[in-house]
Write an enzyme that holds these catalytic residues in place. Structure first.
Site, PDB file in Angstrom:
ATOM      1  CG  ASP A  88     -21.448 -37.211 -58.270  1.00 16.88           C
ATOM      2  OD1 ASP A  88     -21.202 -37.979 -59.208  1.00 16.88           O
ATOM      3  OD2 ASP A  88     -20.785 -36.177 -58.045  1.00 16.88           O
ATOM      4  CG  ASP A  98     -14.765 -38.571 -59.260  1.00 20.35           C
ATOM      5  OD1 ASP A  98     -14.851 -39.572 -58.546  1.00 20.35           O
ATOM      6  OD2 ASP A  98     -13.940 -38.460 -60.192  1.00 20.35           O
ATOM      7  CG  ASP A 128     -20.133 -32.143 -57.961  1.00 21.74           C
ATOM      8  OD1 ASP A 128     -19.356 -31.463 -58.650  1.00 21.74           O
ATOM      9  OD2 ASP A 128     -20.295 -33.364 -58.135  1.00 21.74           O
TER      10      ASP A 128
END
Length: 348
Positions: free
Chosen positions: A82, A84, A312
């Site tokens: 991922d 961001d 996240d």
């Protein structure tokens, strides 16, 4: 040996209120893997101002799922990242949530986020045709390459080729499957733009300052330094993991982000990640979701590879679980450090 996905999470909070969960990847025999990570989760990239919500006004897109066809025979482990709040801190700068969590000056942090956002869009608009093609978002840079006739673009004038006029005539029905707004000619011009973007990325992925020019280069370097300082070297820690993976001949880093493809490419360059992410290894999940992107990656690299998802958010965690991929959660500096240790000791 990595095991299938097994969430063994549990959560605690430290005296500052920061999440310090005890979680990792469970081993098949029920014991605990050395791949330990803290477990806190926050939602960010899908609602990011550079994610799937903002500046994404298109109602449709040409569906053309062409991934790189080069055999990846030497690859046996694929790390799917991922962007961001995993590799970079971005959306939480803009919202101030990073400042709150880590007790930073909120006004200063938010201002840094806005400056980087402006720089990302300026690069996307100036060098990556984002004003032309933001409603023609693609999953992958080569998804419209089949419409490209290979014409020499060295003296091609993109500003006068009629693409913009044809786009304006469609009153919203941009990039439909039939290739409206100019038919074959229009889709070829779209493909030219994506080819030019790819060439620009490849030419400047290791020398972003040359793309920005001397004045903006200094502003960019200063901004990068300030963001790194306020985020306590988050990117530096993440980049150590990426670089270690990149140094292995049998491993590869792949990026799957909910940011639209063109701003995502600008982010990757401006955060200095071009050297670890070739453009062929960047996918945007804005239109099709992370699960579908993961499936495309499996089609590309093959089912014999081991896939490890690092992120996240709930979207990549759920997609990993569906495909039975190990998932490593990143929500704190200590989790990135733990990931590096696991990589360094060849647990991953």
């Amino acid at each position: 040996m990595l095991c299938p996905y097994s969430d063994t999470s549990g959560s605690e909070s430290d005296s500052d209120g920061n999440e310090s969960p005890v979680n990792g990847l469970g081993l098949a025999d029920g014991s605990t893997s050395p791949l330990k990570a803290d477990n806190a989760r926050r939602s960010r990239e899908s609602s990011s101002s550079l994610g799937s919500e903002t500046r994404s006004r298109g109602r449709g897109r040409r569906t053309n799922t062409v991934s790189p066809a080069t055999p990846e025979s030497t690859t046996n482990r694929v790390f799917i990242w991922d962007l961001d709040e995993t590799i970079i801190i971005f959306h939480s700068l803009l919202t101030g949530s990073y400042a709150t969590k880590y007790h930073k000056d909120a006004q200063n942090v938010v201002q840094l986020g806005f400056k980087m956002e402006e720089m990302v869009f300026n690069l996307a608009d100036t060098h990556f045709f984002f004003n032309d093609i933001e409603e023609c978002d693609q999953v992958h840079i080569d998804d419209v390459s089949s419409d490209d006739n290979g014409q020499d673009l060295s003296n091609y004038n993109f500003s006068t080729d009629g693409f913009h006029a044809a786009s304006a005539a469609g009153s919203g029905n941009l990039c439909l499957a039939a290739g409206v707004r100019g038919g074959v000619d229009w889709t070829r011009k779209l493909a030219f733009r994506y080819r030019k973007i790819k060439d620009t990325y490849n030419n400047y992925r290791n020398s972003v300052g040359g793309l920005l020019g001397s004045n903006k280069r200094e502003q960019w370097l200063q901004l990068r330094q300030e963001i790194e300082a306020v985020t306590d070297n988050w990117l530096t820690l993440a980049n150590k993991c990426l670089t270690l993976i990149n140094s292995r001949s049998n491993c590869v880093n792949v990026l799957v982000t909910t940011t639209q493809l063109i701003p995502a490419l600008a982010k990757v360059l401006l955060f200095g990640l071009g050297n670890v992410f070739p453009i062929d290894n960047i996918y945007s999940a804005t239109k099709i979701g992370k699960g579908s992107c993961f499936e495309r990656i499996v089609t590309r690299f093959g089912k014999k590879c081991t896939y490890v998802v690092i992120g996240d958010g709930q979207d990549e965690e759920a997609a990993a679980k569906t495909l039975n991929f190990p998932f490593w959660r990143i929500t704190s500096h200590s989790e990135i450090a733990a990931l590096y240790n696991a990589l360094d000791m060849d647990f991953l």
